[in-house]
Structure formats: structure tokens, C-alpha cells
Design a protein around this motif. Structure first.
Motif, PDB file in Angstrom:
ATOM      1  N   LEU A 205     -23.769  59.713 -14.987  1.00 56.74           N
ATOM      2  CA  LEU A 205     -23.019  58.854 -14.551  1.00 56.74           C
ATOM      3  C   LEU A 205     -22.220  58.003 -15.532  1.00 56.74           C
ATOM      4  N   PRO A 206     -20.928  57.622 -15.484  1.00 53.21           N
ATOM      5  CA  PRO A 206     -20.492  56.926 -16.497  1.00 53.21           C
ATOM      6  C   PRO A 206     -21.033  55.218 -16.488  1.00 53.21           C
TER       7      PRO A 206
ATOM      8  N   GLU B  99     -18.753  52.566 -16.493  1.00 55.55           N
ATOM      9  CA  GLU B  99     -17.991  51.736 -15.550  1.00 55.55           C
ATOM     10  C   GLU B  99     -17.438  52.358 -14.385  1.00 55.55           C
ATOM     11  N   ARG B 100     -17.178  51.651 -13.469  1.00 55.00           N
ATOM     12  CA  ARG B 100     -16.197  52.090 -12.305  1.00 55.00           C
ATOM     13  C   ARG B 100     -14.893  52.678 -12.884  1.00 55.00           C
ATOM     14  N   GLY B 101     -14.472  53.625 -12.393  1.00 55.52           N
ATOM     15  CA  GLY B 101     -13.182  54.174 -12.483  1.00 55.52           C
ATOM     16  C   GLY B 101     -13.345  55.164 -13.602  1.00 55.52           C
ATOM     17  N   GLN B 102     -14.224  55.241 -14.340  1.00 51.87           N
ATOM     18  CA  GLN B 102     -14.465  56.342 -15.314  1.00 51.87           C
ATOM     19  C   GLN B 102     -15.158  57.593 -14.505  1.00 51.87           C
ATOM     20  N   PRO B 103     -14.526  58.685 -14.905  1.00 48.10           N
ATOM     21  CA  PRO B 103     -15.213  59.901 -14.203  1.00 48.10           C
ATOM     22  C   PRO B 103     -16.666  60.377 -14.691  1.00 48.10           C
ATOM     23  N   VAL B 104     -17.156  61.023 -13.796  1.00 45.18           N
ATOM     24  CA  VAL B 104     -18.473  61.427 -13.906  1.00 45.18           C
ATOM     25  C   VAL B 104     -18.654  62.657 -14.720  1.00 45.18           C
TER      26      VAL B 104
END
Lengths: 106, 754
Positions: free
Chosen positions: A61-62, A64-69
Motif C-alpha cells: 500500500l502507498p 497517500e490516497r491517489g498514489q498507486p498500489v
């Protein structure tokens, strides 16, 4: 720091997990799993479903939201038990510095 | 990849009704559409497998693919305001409580002409400092910043004053509750040469965002804004530090957010009638700068709730253009259906219910599709935002294509299990957007080992069972209960719930209770039902509100003073805190949850009561249900049990209960006043599902299973198993019109003889 930390006394729990990664853990193993499965979101291991119920690859998991896994296409599983044991070893090493691969697979 | 998305304007429709379908695609020239009936959505190869049936209805197509954006982020807009100009100077003021200062430019109040560029705006700049920009035409753009970042979650009075005579632009940020460590007030005077030919300011006025080019609004504000206003004079020096703000002289607009709180309107009190509307439902009925704890209900003291909390990720209605419209055939049978969109390997389902023709029932059984609970979990980010999910699930999380899509497309909106980007809790959830986790074939995160299905797809286990039995049934939705009340239930002999009907409004609960009081029969085939109180918006379709006050298992706690719904003024939270514990309706209520392995049931004393003989015909016992697609057992995921102190009827028969749960099953916080060791599933006796039966005064009855996992066991051994047998026994008796016996009488007399 919490009183409980993983030590060599927990190797027997690791052995229990290795024997049945998908089973119901006893209290000692459950405590190990609570620690290994905890931690922050960023970098957390997950499985990416390639074919439902059949094939997965490892991911992280990254932050932040929006960043790709992060998808690790080269680490593929066709058995969930294998996936659980693989991640267990990775986390064990991250926590203890100890390589369970050598401990159990030699 | 998820390159095909859509939603419908309604989730329930009757024969003859039309349904508008909105679609967006990325990189797809065209797509096909058909209508299918959902029979069994669980694709687990260990179960009966996926089943759908194509409806013989031409929807048109193939359709041309096109991209339709999701423009998340809330703001207020005032259209058609008369022009104002700078000849008489200009003042702007607002009270703000920023939550993410320093994370991008964030608009407080603006008026900009997108063509000429002329305008004025106050905002937080990239550093989080208060700033103002005047564009007076031509090349005259005057900007000034305090260059002192605001501190998050503190109330400030911010003012900007343009004095055309003095040729000054003055801005001030004033902390309303001073702190010794903060520099306050912070005032900056900027002098410049005012051009002789000043332009008029026109165009829409916006609050909490400014107009964009590629999208309608950009540079959203995160946080609370209260009492924004525009003056046609400078703001006076003493007014810049007065929390009461400016006087009423030369007001161009002054919005009072404590007015019309349930609506999406903002009210101008200047006398100029510059009322506006809110876009994407920012949160209302939140504590404003005056809130001091004296009053917790906004309807009693709305002045303390004069703020609106804006978020850059709020989303109510995608407002996509309609791609096609379905007219339901007059002879279509009730059921759960979906529009199936496909293009190559891409597919997307948009589910909806077709109910019986209005005013009729076409079957003795009604299945209530728990659409409020589907909305509560809509696009939940449990698997990608919440690191603890792996621990409570007891296994590695599996991310499906929809999870990967949600991770890179957070604009698709949030639900009651999520936090906004600024860390504040989500109070509203809408269905006027694609809901990617409300599709057949979907795999969730909390559904236990095995199928791991949740909500909509888990409920297709019930559809598959009804289909297998050839049991005629109609489908109605929570929204039908909400809008039409008991009238949609009273034609049915039996009402069946979904696996997890967790979210209920007062209107829905009253409908179900009235149905039971009138002799109806309820089969509650799930767990953790009737738990949270929700409020439907009084006028806006497809949106509900829930504030999880006090306690309960929840993703976050609402902030103090914010336990009352903005939509209705209701005190929200657990139904057990609202004198309507689920135990009163269903005999049982939530006691525990865990999401790894489910367990089995053991028959208890109540199973031997003659009143319950029909339930266990063909069941040997005493143990049953050690199988299933949802955790490997019939008792699992979320568990309910009796509690007479919460209203379980005295004559309730406990037919069976589960045991030997894992330590991932933990007691609910509302039952844990004094935490002590030993409250996990391997030790605490209270952690169990209880299956119950009781008769109601009107000749009806209630059967409750107490477990979300129950229906995952129905299909075991081709539906030939004890769980299916018990459920079928109950259904067959409940369909029988023969009234249930009078209630057993519990005497209050005490025998003191002997």
C-alpha cells in the motif's frame, strides 16, 4: 515500547503458523500475528487479485490516497497459504532481523 | 483496470417506470448494455457459482463511449448576483477554521469573471497564510499575504479591505481564541496605484472554491467557514478584530449558515437576496466558533451551528449526462436486476430493484433489499485506507480491481466508514455516483475466509436460495420503506431481510414494526441489523446521513456537539440509544464482530419447545452449521444475541447459539463499560450468535438468525443442509396464513403457599 516483543521464544509460534497459515491461531501465535499484521498503512503488504480465488501477486500500500498500489508482478501465488507464509517471513525479518527461511527451510 | 463506470438515477422502480443510466468510460470507443436478473453473485468456485439471467429487453446500443468526470469537492455558489464595482471600495470578511492549511491554495470567498479575469478573492495561499487578490482589469493584479500560516483547527476572523480613496489593500487574520504562542493579530497594509478605469465585478460568487477551466470548481477550502460577507466599503480597523464582524452598513451580501441548515441553500441576510446553493453537500450542523458546549442540539441554538464544513472530497451527485434510458416492461417480474455494461474485458453492473406494480403484491414473500446499508458502505476504503483491516480479517487483504481503482480515483467519493482528506468523519453518503463495490461478482474485505462477500453480493446468497426453492418473491428497497411506509409491506405474508441491514431510518423502522404489530412475519437472516439510525434528506434524492454518536463500532466519533443530523435534526447514533434497540424488533441485537473464521450453532433449550417444532423438522442436531462460504460456518462475521434489558420479548425462544469463536471476535464497545481482559471470542461467553423465535400479538412471528454468515451456508451441499432446512422450514410456516398462537402468558403472580 510495549512489553511484548518478538523473541526466539516465539519461534514455536512461527512453526505453528508455517504448519497451517490459514488455520485458527492459538493465543501465542495470535499475539505474534497482531504485531506482524499491525503497523502503518504505508508499505503494508497486500495481495493483488489477478484471478479471483486462483492467482495473486504481492503488493504494498502507498502512503497517500491517489498514489498507486505497488504491484510486484514477479511475486506470484496460486496458494493463499504460500502467500501468508511468504509475508510472515518478510515481516518477521523486518521485526527481528532474523531470517526464518534459514530457520525453517534448511 | 476499471474503465467502465455508471450509475442510475434510482435504485427501485416498478414496471412501466423509466430508469436513467449514466455511463463514463476511459479509452473505450463503445460499449454494450443489457439488463440482467441477478440470481447468485458469488463467484467462489466452492459454491454454486455465478448465476444471472438476461432479460429480453433491447436497451439500444452499442453506445459510444465517453468520459464523464467526477468533480468532487464542495462549495457554495451564488448565481445572478448584480455587478458590483470597486469605485465604492470593497470589503470581505469571514470566520474560518481551516483543517489543511498549507496544502494547496484554498479559496474562502471569490468573485471572478472567467472571461475578463476581473475579480476579487480571499483565500489561504500555498503556505496556509491568509491572502487576498484583486484583479482590477488590464494588468492590475494586486496580491497580498500575511505570510503567517494559519494554524489548523483554530477559529480566525479574516478580513480584506480595499480602500479606493486611500489606494490601500489591507488584510488581517485574527485568532478568535488567543494562544500565547501564536502571533496575533496579523495585519498587512499594501499600497498601490489604483487605475482610473475600474471594471465591474460580475460572474458568480463562490465560497470555498473558485471557478476552474477544466472543471467547475478548483482550489477548494478544507475546513469550516462561517458568516462570509462582502461589503461595498472598506472593513474598518476595529471590525477586523471584532468577532461580531462588521456592522450592517453597505453590505452587499452576508450569508448566515445557521439558516436553512437541512437544505442545500445558503441565505443572504443583507437584504439583497443573494441566496446561493451548495454543491456536493458540505457538512452542515457543525459546531461554529460560538459553540461552547451549552447546547448540543443545533435546532435549539442554530447560532452556535453557523458554520459549514467544506471538503475537497465531498461528493453528492456526479451530475453525469444520461447515456440511455430504460422503460421497464409492464409485465416484468419483481426481482433484483442490473444494467450490465461491457466492452471487451471491461464490465460493470448497475444494480436496482424492480418491485411489484405499485399497490400490488405478486408473491407472498417480500425481500427487503437493504439499500441504505449499501449506501453506508458505498465505495468503502476499508481495504486501502485502514491498516487494521488485515488484523480484524485475520489474513492478508486481497485488493480487487475496484480497490485499485478507488485508490487512484479517490474522487469517487466516501462513505460512513471513511475519513475525509482532512481527517474529519464522513456524515453523508450518496448513490448518485458509481458504487463500485455494489456489484455482483465483487469480493470484499470483511466477509470471512471463503467467498469474502459483503452487503449486496452477500445478499445474493438469499436470492440464490429463493431461486433454488422456486419460491416466488417480490423485492422492495429501503427507499420504498422510507417513502411509502408500511403500505409496501402489508400485502406480504413474510418479509425477509438482507444479511446485514445495519442502517435504518425511523420511517423504515416504524414501517417494519407496524407490519409486525399487524401480524406480519419477519425473517431476519443476518446480523448487526437495525443498529445505526440514519436520516434521509427531506428533499434531495439518494443521500443519507449518519452521525455515530456516543459509541458503537464505528470508524470515527463525531466531534462534540455534532450528534444531531443536519438533514432532520434527529439525534443519531445507535438505535439502542434511541429507545429502539434492535432486540425489541428482532429479539436480538449486536454483541460482537470478527471477520476470519465463522463457527457453528448448537441447539438450545428453546429448540425443544413445541412452539418451535416446525423449525427443526429434519434437523438432527444438536450441532449444525459448521460449513459455509462466509467464514466456513453459519455463525460469524457479526453476531447478535438476546438481551432482555434491551427489549428482547420475554417469551423469546433461544433456539440455538454459537460457540468457540476466535479471538478476533471482540465485544462491542457499547457493551464494554469497564474493559477487562478476557473479552475475546475464545474466552467471553457473551460472544455468540443466538437464533431466536417469538410470536407477535397480531398472530405473526419473528425468526432471527443472529449472524451475517448464516446465508453463506444456505447453498452448502446443493442447498441440502441443516441451515437451508431450518430457513426453509421457517419460510414455509411463515408463508402459511394460519396465525401463530397467542403469546405465552407470563404471570406476575407469586405463589407464596407452602
Amino acid at each position: 515500547m510495549s512489553r511484548y516483543q518478538i523473541t526466539d521464544d516465539d519461534l514455536k509460534h512461527a512453526a505453528q503458523f508455517r504448519a497451517d497459515p490459514l488455520g485458527i491461531p492459538g493465543p501465542g501465535l495470535q499475539r505474534v500475528l497482531n504485531l506482524l499484521r499491525g503497523g502503518p498503512k504505508s508499505g503494508k503488504y497486500v495481495l493483488i487479485v489477478k484471478e479471483p480465488f486462483r492467482r495473486w501477486v504481492l503488493g504494498r500500500l502507498p502512503a497517500e490516497r491517489g498514489q498507486p498500489v505497488e504491484v510486484m508482478e514477479h511475486i506470484e501465488f496460486t496458494d493463499l497459504a504460500d502467500a501468508e507464509w511468504t509475508v510472515f517471513k518478510l515481516r518477521w525479518k523486518a521485526h527481528t532481523g532474523q531470517d526464518l527461511e534459514e530457520e525453517f527451510d534448511k | 483496470m476499471t474503465r467502465l463506470l455508471g450509475y442510475a438515477d434510482r435504485v427501485s422502480a416498478a414496471p412501466g417506470d423509466s430508469i436513467k443510466v449514466m455511463v463514463s468510460s476511459e479509452g473505450l470507443d463503445q460499449y454494450d448494455a443489457k439488463m440482467i436478473r441477478v440470481i447468485h453473485g458469488d463467484i467462489n468456485p466452492a459454491g454454486p457459482g455465478y448465476r444471472e439471467e438476461t432479460v429480453d429487453l433491447d436497451l439500444g446500443g452499442p453506445f459510444t463511449g465517453r468520459y464523464q468526470p467526477i468533480n468532487a469537492g464542495s462549495y457554495a455558489v451564488v448565481e445572478n448576483a448584480p455587478p458590483n464595482d470597486a469605485r465604492s471600495s470593497l470589503g470581505m470578511q469571514a470566520i474560518v477554521w481551516p483543517t489543511l492549511p498549507g496544502q494547496g491554495t484554498q479559496t474562502i470567498l471569490t468573485r471572478e469573471n472567467p472571461d475578463s479575469g476581473a475579480g476579487y478573492r480571499i483565500f489561504l495561499d500555498q503556505t496556509g497564510a491568509f491572502a487576498c487578490e484583486l484583479t482590477l482589469g488590464g494588468d492590475t493584479v494586486e496580491s497580498v499575504s500575511t505570510e503567517v500560516p494559519l494554524v489548523a483547527e483554530r477559529w480566525y476572523l479574516v478580513s480584506a479591505s480595499f480602500d479606493v480613496t486611500e489606494e490601500t489593500l489591507t488584510i488581517c487574520q485574527h485568532l478568535l481564541k488567543p494562544s500565547p504562542s501564536l502571533i496575533e493579530p496579523c495585519r498587512v497594509l499594501h499600497r498601490f496605484s489604483v487605475p482610473s478605469a475600474l471594471v465591474e465585478f460580475d460572474g458568480p460568487i463562490m465560497i470555498a472554491a473558485r471557478p476552474g477551466v477544466a472543471r467547475p470548481a478548483i482550489e477548494h477550502f478544507n475546513g469550516r467557514i462561517e458568516a462570509p460577507k462582502i461589503l461595498t466599503r472598506p472593513v474598518l480597523a476595529d471590525e477586523m478584530e471584532n468577532p461580531a464582524g462588521t456592522g450592517h452598513e453597505q453590505l452587499f451580501a452576508a450569508w448566515d449558515f445557521s439558516m436553512e441548515i437541512p437544505s442545500d441553500q445558503i441565505i443572504d441576510t443583507s437584504g439583497n437576496q443573494l441566496h446561493g446553493r451548495l454543491v456536493n453537500l458540505p457538512t452542515r450542523a457543525v459546531a461554529g466558533c460560538a459553540w461552547n458546549g451549552d447546547e448540543h442540539c443545533w435546532t435549539n441554538l442554530p447560532q452556535h451551528y453557523a458554520a459549514i464544513h467544506f471538503h475537497d472530497d465531498d461528493l453528492y451527485d456526479c451530475c453525469w449526462e444520461t447515456d440511455f434510458e430504460i422503460i421497464l416492461p409492464e409485465d416484468i417480474a419483481s426481482g433484483v436486476f442490473a444494467v450490465y455494461l461491457s466492452s471487451g474485458s471491461e464490465e460493470y453492473y448497475i444494480p436496482f430493484a424492480v418491485r411489484a406494480p405499485r399497490g400490488t403484491a405478486t408473491a407472498p414473500v417480500a425481500f427487503v433489499l437493504p439499500t441504505a446499508s449499501y449506501m453506508a458502505y458505498a465505495n468503502t476504503r476499508l481495504g486501502i485506507d485502514i491498516p487494521e483491516t488485515e488484523i480484524v480479517a485475520g489474513r492478508l487483504l486481497q485488493l480487487n480491481p475496484v480497490d485499485l481503482f478507488m485508490q487512484t480515483h479517490p474522487e469517487i467519493g466516501l462513505c460512513f466508514y471513511d475519513l475525509h482528506n482532512d481527517g474529519s468523519g464522513v456524515y453523508y453518503t450518496s448513490r448518485l455516483r458509481p458504487i463500485v463495490n455494489m456489484q455482483p461478482k465483487q469480493i470484499g474485505h470483511l466477509g470471512g475466509v471463503g467467498s469474502n462477500v459483503w452487503q449486496f453480493n452477500a445478499d445474493t446468497h438469499i436470492l440464490g436460495w429463493l431461486e433454488q426453492m422456486h419460491q416466488p418473491f417480490d423485492v422492495i428497497t429501503d427507499e420504498d420503506l422510507q417513502t411509502e411506509g408500511v403500505s409496501v409491506l402489508e400485502r406480504y405474508q413474510v418479509v425477509i431481510t438482507g444479511t446485514h441491514p445495519e442502517y435504518y431510518s425511523i420511517e423504515m423502522l416504524d414501517s417494519l414494526q407496524e407490519y409486525l404489530d399487524d401480524g406480519g412475519r419477519l425473517m431476519y437472516l443476518g446480523g448487526n441489523g437495525f443498529y445505526w439510525r440514519v436520516s434521509y434528506h427531506p428533499t434531495l434524492p439518494g443521500v443519507i446521513e449518519c452521525r455515530k454518536s456516543e459509541d458503537g463500532i464505528r470508524a470515527f466519533a463525531p466531534l462534540p456537539g455534532e450528534f444531531y443530523a443536519s438533514f432532520t435534526g434527529e439525534y443519531t447514533g445507535l438505535w439502542r440509544r434511541n429507545a429502539r434497540a434492535p432486540n425489541q424488533l428482532a429479539g436480538i441485537g449486536m454483541v460482537s464482530q470478527g471477520f476470519d473464521h465463522s463457527s457453528s450453532y448448537v441447539m438450545r433449550e428453546g429448540s425443544h419447545d413445541p412452539r418451535a417444532a416446525f423449525i427443526f423438522q429434519g434437523v438432527e442436531g444438536p450441532e449444525f452449521g459448521d460449513f459455509g462460504l462466509s467464514g466456513g460456518g453459519a455463525a460469524g462475521l457479526e453476531l447478535d444475541a438476546t438481551d432482555h434489558s434491551l427489549g428482547t420479548p420475554p417469551h423469546t425462544l433461544v433456539l440455538a447459539s454459537s460457540e468457540r469463536h476466535t479471538d478476533l471476535y471482540l465485544l462491542t464497545p457499547e457493551d464494554m463499560d469497564d474493559p477487562a481482559p478476557g473479552l475475546g471470542g475464545t474466552e467471553a461467553e457473551i460472544i455468540r450468535a443466538e437464533m431466536v423465535f417469538f410470536e407477535t400479538p397480531g398472530g405473526g412471528a419473528v425468526f432471527s438468525t443472529g449472524s451475517i454468515a448464516w446465508c453463506g451456508s444456505l447453498s452448502h451441499a446443493n442447498y441440502d443442509n441443516d441451515v437451508a432446512r431450518i430457513t426453509t422450514n421457517v419460510l414455509q410456516r411463515f408463508v402459511d396464513e394460519l396465525p401463530f398462537c397467542k403469546l405465552p402468558q407470563h404471570s406476575n403472580e407469586v405463589d407464596r403457599t407452602g
